[in-house]
Write an enzyme that holds these catalytic residues in place. Structure first.
Site, PDB file in Angstrom:
ATOM      1  CE1 TYR A  57     -12.588   2.717 -10.562  1.00  0.00           C
ATOM      2  CE2 TYR A  57     -14.836   2.439 -11.345  1.00  0.00           C
ATOM      3  CZ  TYR A  57     -13.776   2.013 -10.565  1.00  0.00           C
ATOM      4  OH  TYR A  57     -13.894   0.884  -9.799  1.00  0.00           O
ATOM      5  CG  ASP A  73       2.708   5.020  -6.037  1.00  0.00           C
ATOM      6  OD1 ASP A  73       1.977   4.496  -6.910  1.00  0.00           O
ATOM      7  OD2 ASP A  73       2.646   6.222  -5.721  1.00  0.00           O
ATOM      8  CG  ASP A 103      -2.193   0.832   0.990  1.00  0.00           C
ATOM      9  OD1 ASP A 103      -3.252   0.238   0.726  1.00  0.00           O
ATOM     10  OD2 ASP A 103      -2.127   2.078   1.057  1.00  0.00           O
ATOM     11  CE  LYS A 140     -10.856  -0.224 -11.451  1.00  0.00           C
ATOM     12  NZ  LYS A 140      -9.939  -1.102 -10.706  1.00  0.00           N
ATOM     13  CG  ASN A 178      -7.662  -4.265  -4.004  1.00  0.00           C
ATOM     14  OD1 ASN A 178      -8.880  -4.349  -4.081  1.00  0.00           O
ATOM     15  ND2 ASN A 178      -7.072  -3.376  -3.186  1.00  0.00           N
TER      16      ASN A 178
END
Ligand code: NAP
Length: 269
Positions: free
Chosen positions: A156, A64, A38, A160, A91
């Site tokens: 977004y 990152d 993370d 995706k 994720n």
């Protein structure tokens, strides 16, 4: 039949909170040596404490997903420490957006850099390890937005949709090495990304009206799917996107069925 993942080595990106955190804890509970990454040290430390408390195996790294250098350093350390990587869950993601007339170029870039390029960079670094092993599972977070985007989600949803197509390309390239590459499309799971459960009641109802299973998804719904996709039971699945959205838009006007069920006393609005 039991899903046996014990002893496998997994990496989950962006696992400091939200769905990623749940995926990491669930894999660890199944006996997987789970590496979480993370960009926030305090979140990593909190998940690390939970691992220690439960006796789960694994480690935490600041990383990152936009940085090829950081990624390579982490992958090298994982391989040195554990010798292999069986499962990669991409994720990490962001969901900034706005309608096109006010959509800033920086927001567009951020979505693409983290959601799509971050997935690419992680796969590029992990693929050689999995190829040496002649085995591996790569599982990418896409979104229902890749199928049916919502208003203001150009950056977004496009990123995706890129993840979905990238998944197929990679599945084709890595198939000969016995590496499965899949992605999944969650529908609406309340997290800090969307705050669905904090919306005013009428707004919540409007969103729930799109669902065939008329309730929010849970983080562990996704975590269980990841366990399945990482397991031997999913050995013949590759290059596909799994819809895990409670049947979002699977049926026309799902509310009609609920009104009928309510009239029969089986459902309450
Ligand atoms: P979330 O709660 O916002 O979690 C996203 C995680 O990604 C956070 O831990 C965040 O770290 C991390 N992250 C952000 N930028 C990063 C970077 N550059 N490098 C590494 N990690 C980074 O979101 P979520 O709802 O759990 O979503 C998880 C994934 O599922 C995302 O890819 C999302 O697009 C996808 N998804 C979610 C839903 C849903 O309904 N929730 C629906 C469709 C798809 P920080 O906490 O440090 O910022």
């Amino acid at each position: 039949m039991n899903i046996d993942l014990s002893g496998k080595v997994a990496i989950v990106t962006g696992a400091g909170r939200g769905i990623g955190r749940e995926i990491a804890l669930t894999l660890a509970q199944e006996g997987v040596i789970t590496v979480i990454t993370d960009i926030q040290e305090d979140l990593l430390a909190a998940v690390g404490s939970e691992f220690a408390l439960n006796g789960y195996r694994g480690s935490q790294y600041l990383c990152d997903v936009r940085s090829a250098v950081q990624i390579q350093q982490v992958i090298d350390q994982i391989v040195e420490k554990y010798g292999r990587i069986d499962i990669l869950v991409n994720n990490a993601g962001v969901a900034g957006g706005a309608p096109i007339d006010v959509l800033a170029e920086e927001v567009w870039d951020l979505n693409f850099d983290i959601n799509l390029k971050g997935t690419f960079l992680m796969c590029k670094a992990v693929a050689p390890v999995m190829k040496r092993q002649k085995s591996g599972r790569i599982i990418n977070a896409a979104s229902f937005a890749a199928i049916v985007p919502s208003y203001g989600s150009a950056a977004y949803a496009s990123s995706k949709a890129g993840v979905e197509q990238f998944t197929r390309v990679l599945a084709g390239e890595l198939g000969p090495w016995n590496i499965a590459v899949n992605c999944y499309a969650p529908g609406m799971i309340p997290t800090d990304m969307n705050h669905f459960a904090d919306l005013q009641e009428p707004q919540q109802q409007r969103l729930l009206d799109t669902l065939t299973f008329r309730h929010w998804g849970k983080k562990d719904d996704v975590a269980h799917l990841i366990c399945f996709l990482a397991s031997d039971f999913a050995g013949y699945i590759t290059g596909t996107m799994i819809d895990i959205s409670g049947g979002k838009l699977a049926t026309q006007i799902p509310r009609i069925a609920y009104e009928k069920a309510a009239s029969e006393g089986a459902y309450e609005f």
